[in-house]
Design a protein around this motif. Structure first.
Motif, PDB file in Angstrom:
ATOM      1  N   THR A  31       0.851  -1.182   0.000  1.00 33.45           N
ATOM      2  CA  THR A  31       0.000   0.000   0.000  1.00 33.45           C
ATOM      3  C   THR A  31       0.889   1.234   0.000  1.00 33.45           C
ATOM      4  N   SER A  32       0.298   2.351  -0.389  1.00 37.07           N
ATOM      5  CA  SER A  32       1.062   3.592  -0.388  1.00 37.07           C
ATOM      6  C   SER A  32       0.146   4.777  -0.142  1.00 37.07           C
ATOM      7  N   GLU A  33       0.730   5.816   0.413  1.00 38.40           N
ATOM      8  CA  GLU A  33       0.046   7.089   0.587  1.00 38.40           C
ATOM      9  C   GLU A  33       0.638   8.153  -0.341  1.00 38.40           C
ATOM     10  N   GLN A  34       1.592   7.756  -1.182  1.00 44.15           N
ATOM     11  CA  GLN A  34       2.244   8.675  -2.117  1.00 44.15           C
ATOM     12  C   GLN A  34       1.290   9.013  -3.266  1.00 44.15           C
ATOM     13  N   LYS A  35       1.515  10.146  -3.890  1.00 42.83           N
ATOM     14  CA  LYS A  35       0.682  10.574  -5.014  1.00 42.83           C
ATOM     15  C   LYS A  35       1.302  10.185  -6.344  1.00 42.83           C
ATOM     16  N   GLY A  36       0.469  10.241  -7.373  1.00 40.78           N
ATOM     17  CA  GLY A  36       0.940  10.016  -8.740  1.00 40.78           C
ATOM     18  C   GLY A  36       1.418   8.593  -8.971  1.00 40.78           C
ATOM     19  N   VAL A  37       2.485   8.457  -9.755  1.00 44.04           N
ATOM     20  CA  VAL A  37       3.024   7.140 -10.092  1.00 44.04           C
ATOM     21  C   VAL A  37       4.046   6.658  -9.060  1.00 44.04           C
ATOM     22  N   LYS A  38       4.316   7.478  -8.052  1.00 43.32           N
ATOM     23  CA  LYS A  38       5.314   7.128  -7.041  1.00 43.32           C
ATOM     24  C   LYS A  38       5.063   5.763  -6.393  1.00 43.32           C
ATOM     25  N   PRO A  39       3.821   5.405  -6.028  1.00 43.63           N
ATOM     26  CA  PRO A  39       3.621   4.078  -5.428  1.00 43.63           C
ATOM     27  C   PRO A  39       4.121   2.929  -6.301  1.00 43.63           C
ATOM     28  N   MET A  40       3.795   2.964  -7.587  1.00 38.99           N
ATOM     29  CA  MET A  40       4.224   1.854  -8.445  1.00 38.99           C
ATOM     30  C   MET A  40       5.709   1.924  -8.766  1.00 38.99           C
ATOM     31  N   MET A  41       6.269   3.122  -8.805  1.00 38.61           N
ATOM     32  CA  MET A  41       7.728   3.249  -8.951  1.00 38.61           C
ATOM     33  C   MET A  41       8.401   2.636  -7.725  1.00 38.61           C
ATOM     34  N   ASP A  42       7.880   2.922  -6.536  1.00 34.69           N
ATOM     35  CA  ASP A  42       8.423   2.356  -5.298  1.00 34.69           C
ATOM     36  C   ASP A  42       8.295   0.832  -5.290  1.00 34.69           C
ATOM     37  N   TYR A  43       7.120   0.333  -5.709  1.00 36.29           N
ATOM     38  CA  TYR A  43       6.915  -1.115  -5.752  1.00 36.29           C
ATOM     39  C   TYR A  43       7.945  -1.750  -6.687  1.00 36.29           C
ATOM     40  N   TYR A  44       8.095  -1.178  -7.881  1.00 38.78           N
ATOM     41  CA  TYR A  44       9.024  -1.734  -8.861  1.00 38.78           C
ATOM     42  C   TYR A  44      10.461  -1.696  -8.341  1.00 38.78           C
ATOM     43  N   SER A  45      10.846  -0.600  -7.691  1.00 43.29           N
ATOM     44  CA  SER A  45      12.200  -0.488  -7.123  1.00 43.29           C
ATOM     45  C   SER A  45      12.446  -1.527  -6.037  1.00 43.29           C
ATOM     46  N   SER A  46      11.422  -1.823  -5.257  1.00 44.55           N
ATOM     47  CA  SER A  46      11.567  -2.763  -4.146  1.00 44.55           C
ATOM     48  C   SER A  46      11.414  -4.224  -4.548  1.00 44.55           C
ATOM     49  N   TYR A  47      10.474  -4.504  -5.451  1.00 50.19           N
ATOM     50  CA  TYR A  47      10.120  -5.898  -5.739  1.00 50.19           C
ATOM     51  C   TYR A  47      10.310  -6.325  -7.186  1.00 50.19           C
ATOM     52  N   GLY A  48      10.509  -5.391  -8.093  1.00 53.81           N
ATOM     53  CA  GLY A  48      10.651  -5.746  -9.501  1.00 53.81           C
ATOM     54  C   GLY A  48       9.343  -6.225 -10.100  1.00 53.81           C
ATOM     55  N   SER A  49       9.445  -7.068 -11.103  1.00 52.83           N
ATOM     56  CA  SER A  49       8.267  -7.614 -11.785  1.00 52.83           C
ATOM     57  C   SER A  49       7.850  -8.917 -11.126  1.00 52.83           C
ATOM     58  N   SER A  50       6.581  -9.046 -10.863  1.00 60.72           N
ATOM     59  CA  SER A  50       6.048 -10.259 -10.248  1.00 60.72           C
ATOM     60  C   SER A  50       5.919 -11.366 -11.288  1.00 60.72           C
ATOM     61  N   THR A  51       6.184 -12.576 -10.882  1.00 63.09           N
ATOM     62  CA  THR A  51       5.986 -13.721 -11.774  1.00 63.09           C
ATOM     63  C   THR A  51       4.540 -14.204 -11.699  1.00 63.09           C
ATOM     64  N   GLU A  52       3.804 -13.722 -10.702  1.00 66.67           N
ATOM     65  CA  GLU A  52       2.391 -14.061 -10.554  1.00 66.67           C
ATOM     66  C   GLU A  52       1.557 -12.811 -10.797  1.00 66.67           C
ATOM     67  N   PRO A  53       0.357 -12.979 -11.337  1.00 65.91           N
ATOM     68  CA  PRO A  53      -0.468 -11.811 -11.663  1.00 65.91           C
ATOM     69  C   PRO A  53      -0.821 -10.983 -10.419  1.00 65.91           C
ATOM     70  N   LEU A  54      -0.771  -9.667 -10.595  1.00 70.15           N
ATOM     71  CA  LEU A  54      -1.123  -8.728  -9.534  1.00 70.15           C
ATOM     72  C   LEU A  54      -2.365  -7.950  -9.943  1.00 70.15           C
TER      73      LEU A  54
END
Length: 170
Positions: A31-54
């Motif tokens: 989860t995130s409280e950040q605005k804009g695309v920052k949450p998904m940028m943070d997710y990608y930086s931390s976890y990369g691409s998932s091998t399972e559907p999200l």
């Protein structure tokens, strides 16, 4: 009986401080409280691409957010508001989208033009090129505190009371 989509939209209503949820197997993993695309940028930086559907549940989805959702491994996006260009790209990319309202474009934070992130990826159809354009635009915005290179417009129409109602499926 509520559908899963309606239950997920309710996450946003019940958690007004949250802007984005990422789910795997219907369980919240981010989860995130950040605005804009920052949450998904943070997710990608931390976890990369998932091998399972999200599943991504986000308050506003523009084309930049769709590009990042695909990059992190989402096969479904649920949002109250989506831009037409984001919906078109999601459709071409076989991403399931559930939404309440389509808008011509995502507006910027000063509400006087197009979102600079969406502007930066409008004509990009490769997710990796899109990621680079988003990254560069964020860097430019953070450095200049400006609006990147987007054109301002006065054709913005404020509507709605902030509540989320219908879900449309494609």
């Amino acid at each position: 009986m509520q559908t899963v989509s309606n239950q997920l939209i309710k996450l946003l209503e019940q958690n007004p401080e949250k802007t984005c949820f990422v789910l795997k197997h219907n369980q919240i993993v981010f989860t995130s409280e950040q605005k804009g695309v920052k949450p998904m940028m943070d997710y990608y930086s931390s976890y990369g691409s998932s091998t399972e559907p999200l599943t991504v549940v986000d308050r506003i989805i523009g084309k930049g957010a769709i590009i990042l959702a695909i990059l992190i491994g989402a096969d479904q996006v649920i949002t109250p508001i989506i831009s037409q260009v984001a919906l078109d790209f999601a459709t071409k990319s076989n991403i399931k989208v559930k939404y309440c309202k389509i808008v011509p474009f995502i507006i910027n934070r000063t509400k006087d033009g197009q979102c600079p992130i969406e502007c930066s990826v409008t004509h990009i159809n490769d997710i990796h090129e899109g990621y680079e354009a988003i990254r560069k635009t964020l860097l430019k915005l953070n450095t200049n505190k400006g609006t990147a290179d987007c054109v301002k417009t006065n054709k913005i129409n404020k509507q709605g009371d902030g509540s989320f109602v219908c879900i449309k499926n494609i």
